[in-house]
Design a protein around this motif. Structure first.
Motif, short mmCIF file in Angstrom:
data_model
loop_
_atom_site.label_atom_id
_atom_site.label_comp_id
_atom_site.label_asym_id
_atom_site.label_seq_id
_atom_site.Cartn_x
_atom_site.Cartn_y
_atom_site.Cartn_z
N ASP A 168 -4.52 -4.90 -0.07
CA ASP A 168 -5.07 -3.92 0.87
C ASP A 168 -4.70 -2.55 0.33
OD1 ASP A 168 -6.15 -2.59 3.18
OD2 ASP A 168 -5.83 -4.46 4.26
N LEU A 169 -5.16 -1.53 1.00
CA LEU A 169 -4.83 -0.17 0.58
C LEU A 169 -3.33 0.08 0.74
CD1 LEU A 169 -7.91 1.68 2.10
CD2 LEU A 169 -7.51 1.07 -0.29
N PRO A 170 -2.78 1.04 0.01
CA PRO A 170 -1.32 1.26 0.01
C PRO A 170 -0.71 1.51 1.39
CG PRO A 170 -2.32 2.44 -1.81
CD PRO A 170 -3.45 1.88 -0.98
N GLY A 171 -1.46 2.04 2.34
CA GLY A 171 -0.92 2.30 3.67
C GLY A 171 -0.82 1.08 4.57
N ASN A 172 -1.24 -0.08 4.09
CA ASN A 172 -1.19 -1.30 4.88
C ASN A 172 0.27 -1.66 5.22
OD1 ASN A 172 -2.49 -3.66 6.04
ND2 ASN A 172 -1.59 -4.83 4.38
N ASP A 173 0.46 -2.33 6.34
CA ASP A 173 1.79 -2.74 6.78
C ASP A 173 2.19 -4.05 6.10
OD1 ASP A 173 4.15 -3.20 8.10
OD2 ASP A 173 3.26 -3.41 10.09
#
Length: 174
Positions: A97-102
């Motif tokens: 997922d994108l880097p900001g994913n948890d």
């Protein structure tokens, strides 16, 4: 600032989190289970690999994150039993997922998920190795020729460009 560096689902498990507001996505995943099993049968039923590499592009976080990859593993185990193979292959799972994913909440849930898989499928079930792969799927995420099964659910609405197919054998079907 690039969109891929700031865009992400709301993490955690609060009222506004993706985890608490993803029931529609869960229903779609459930509706496509038969298609997923057919695809897995087509791959594993013909190759009997020692290691199966699975990628989930746009995995997000929350209760839906591991549904597809665990269903793929269960389908492989079902095929293994059908053909009388003694041991299950190892599984390498790439969660993207994108880097900001948890990703932290995903990783915290892995010991419980792995224990449930072993209980359900028995001692012959192969080991699972999970890797978080932050980044946009418009760029290269994994080594060449390393993936056997790639899944992406509910990500088409986020596409901002047409993907370039690098391998003529790789086909996207809708």
């Amino acid at each position: 600032m690039e969109v891929s560096n700031v865009l992400h689902m709301n993490g955690g498990f609060g009222d506004n989190s993706y985890a608490s507001n993803s029931i529609i996505q869960q229903k779609v995943i459930s509706m496509t289970k038969a298609i997923t099993e057919e695809a897995v049968t087509g791959v594993y039923g013909n190759m009997f690999l020692k290691t199966i590499c699975i990628a989930d592009l746009g995995c997000s976080s929350g209760p839906n994150t591991l549904i597809v990859v665990t269903e793929v593993m269960k389908a492989v185990d079902k095929i293994r039993r059908k053909f009388g193979r003694q041991s299950s292959p190892e599984f390498q799972i790439y969660l993207n997922d994108l880097p900001g994913n948890d990703f932290n909440s995903i990783f915290r849930s892995l010991p419980r998920v792995q224990e449930e898989l072993k209980e359900e499928m028995g001692s012959q079930f192969g080991p699972c190795f999970f890797t978080g792969v932050p980044g946009s799927f418009y760029s290269r995420l994994c080594p060449t020729g390393s993936l056997h099964f790639v899944h992406s659910s509910y990500s088409l609405m986020w596409l901002s460009q047409v993907t370039k197919l690098l391998d003529p054998l790789f086909r996207i079907t809708y």
